[in-house]
Design an enzyme around this catalytic site. Structure first.
Site, PDB file in Angstrom:
ATOM      1  N   LYS A  87      90.643  16.077  45.698  1.00 49.49           N
ATOM      2  CA  LYS A  87      89.785  17.256  45.565  1.00 49.49           C
ATOM      3  C   LYS A  87      89.868  18.077  46.857  1.00 49.49           C
ATOM      4  CE  LYS A  87      85.186  18.105  43.636  1.00 49.49           C
ATOM      5  NZ  LYS A  87      83.859  17.507  43.464  1.00 49.49           N
TER       6      LYS A  87
HETATM    7  C1  E4P Z   1      81.762  19.370  41.454  1.00 50.65           C
HETATM    8  O1  E4P Z   1      82.750  18.678  41.396  1.00 50.65           O
HETATM    9  C2  E4P Z   1      80.621  19.136  42.331  1.00 50.65           C
HETATM   10  O2  E4P Z   1      80.614  17.772  42.677  1.00 50.65           O
HETATM   11  C3  E4P Z   1      79.294  19.392  41.688  1.00 50.65           C
HETATM   12  O3  E4P Z   1      79.407  19.713  40.332  1.00 50.65           O
HETATM   13  C4  E4P Z   1      78.360  20.231  42.476  1.00 50.65           C
HETATM   14  O4  E4P Z   1      77.147  20.326  41.782  1.00 50.65           O
HETATM   15  P1  E4P Z   1      75.759  20.771  42.458  1.00 50.65           P
HETATM   16  O5  E4P Z   1      75.760  22.248  42.542  1.00 50.65           O
HETATM   17  O6  E4P Z   1      74.716  20.254  41.517  1.00 50.65           O
HETATM   18  O7  E4P Z   1      75.723  20.119  43.820  1.00 50.65           O
END
Ligand code: E4P
Length: 215
Positions: A87
């Protein structure tokens, strides 16, 4: 549409996996910190533990923000387990790193996407997944679902194979709208997945059937 769970909590990942509808997992440094996972060795072990629970892709995020650092970290993550997806944040060196990993056949997830232009760049670099954060856009009075719709149109116009991974999902209606628009994946908290089960008419109908069955 694929369902990923957006957590580093092993019990929740197992619960979703046991439900039989889970296609993968996304994590990020905040989710790892929330579980109290500290130190490089523990972090790497935790990713392997997640891979051993699920059968699908598991996104593990790099911390470096320069090309060389992202390549070094990403290669180490990819070597951990065949299910690991590296990622990478949507920044200039991140795009270069995604291109590098694409050419090496390593899966990537371009994270922190908030505009169609960013999504276009991620696809051109060959990202396997591209994560628009719809909930965080909604939080600042910008339509997150409209962004998913715009990206779907752009990707379909040119046949980009990068999968739209709707992220920052907050509730079941986000999941349903993403499915209507044609997002390839939604990564959700367990609560949002379980909320899809719920309908008061199902509960009252079942209660009636069970009562009648006793007659
Ligand atoms: C995506 O891969 C992120 O881990 C995640 O969806 C972020 O979500 P949040 O805005 O609830 O922190």
């Amino acid at each position: 549409m694929k369902f990923f769970i957006d957590t580093a909590n092993l019990a929740q990942i197992k619960e979703a996996q046991d439900l039989g509808v889970l296609d993968g997992v996304t994590t990020n440094p905040s989710l790892m910190a929330k579980e109290g996972i500290k130190g490089q060795d523990n972090i790497l072990k935790h990713y392997v533990d997640i891979c051993n629970i699920v059968t699908g892709d598991v996104s593990a995020e790099v911390i470096a923000t320069d090309f060389e650092g992202m390549v070094k970290e990403g290669e180490a993550l990819a070597e951990l387990h065949p299910q690991i997806v590296v990622k990478i944040p949507m920044i200039k060196d991140g795009i270069k790193a995604i291109k590098y990993f694409t050419e090496k056949g390593i899966k990537t997830n371009c994270t922190l996407v908030f505009s169609a232009g960013q999504a276009l760049l991620a696809a051109k670099a060959g990202a396997t997944y591209m994560s628009p954060f719809i909930g965080r856009l909604d939080d600042v009075s910008t339509d997150g679902l409209q962004l998913i719709e715009d990206i779907r149109l752009i990707y379909d116009n040119y046949g980009y194979e990068t999968q739209i991974l709707a992220a920052s999902v907050r509730h079941p209606m986000h999941i349903i709208e993403c499915a209507k628009i044609g997002a390839d994946v939604a990564t959700c908290p367990l609560s949002a997945i379980l909320a899809l089960l719920k309908h008061p008419l199902t509960d009252s109908g079942l209660a009636q059937f069970l009562a009648d069955a006793k007659k």
